[in-house]
Design an enzyme around this catalytic site. Sequence first.
Site, short mmCIF file in Angstrom:
data_model
loop_
_atom_site.label_atom_id
_atom_site.label_comp_id
_atom_site.label_asym_id
_atom_site.label_seq_id
_atom_site.Cartn_x
_atom_site.Cartn_y
_atom_site.Cartn_z
N LEU A 22 -32.08 -20.12 -119.17
CA LEU A 22 -33.10 -19.24 -118.59
C LEU A 22 -33.84 -18.47 -119.68
O LEU A 22 -35.07 -18.47 -119.73
CB LEU A 22 -32.45 -18.27 -117.60
N TYR A 23 -33.10 -17.84 -120.57
CA TYR A 23 -33.74 -17.03 -121.61
C TYR A 23 -34.59 -17.90 -122.53
O TYR A 23 -35.69 -17.49 -122.92
CB TYR A 23 -32.69 -16.26 -122.42
N ARG A 24 -34.13 -19.06 -122.88
CA ARG A 24 -34.92 -19.96 -123.74
C ARG A 24 -36.20 -20.40 -123.03
O ARG A 24 -37.27 -20.46 -123.65
CB ARG A 24 -34.10 -21.18 -124.16
#
Length: 190
Positions: free
Chosen positions: A147-149
Amino acid sequence: MRLVPWQPEDLLRRLDDVVSVYGEAMGYRSELLQTRRGYIGAHARRRGFRAVATLTTEGSLAGFGYGYRSGPGQWWHDQVRSALDEDDRRHWLTDCFEVVELHVRPAAQGHGVGARQLRALLAMADGRTVLLSTPEADEERSRAWRLYRRFGFVDVLRDFLFPGDERAFAILGRELPLAERPVNARRDAG
């Protein structure tokens, strides 16, 4: 499920539910959760506080996220600041929104809840940059890491140890504002 913005009072009114979701998502023991309850309650009064919640049709809390303006004198800010060189401090911490918590009940994971919460939180964020910490994990297998990437977060610090926690954390950051869609968006997961 529906995503709603929360004011500090909303989070405080649902603090038992928030702590429950936090505990389920992180797999923490109940004695640790009581300490976190106090921290979370205090965070709701921080400058620039922003929060979102995902509610089921019955009104149960499926997930939540919140953050605030990061600044000197805050424990997390000071820990991260001490590990950065002067150029990185100036870039990342001068005008920074800190994503403090972003959690989804395990039963609600994998349906885009985390992505919707993160997008809404970053859209409300006040600052030039945003930082968060997440436990080090296999980036290919971890939903949070993927998600963060997808949202364009990059490594700021890796294998960082906070006092009192034996786990290594990554400090991730990105510039604000958030683009209309996440970087490399395929489908929202979370």
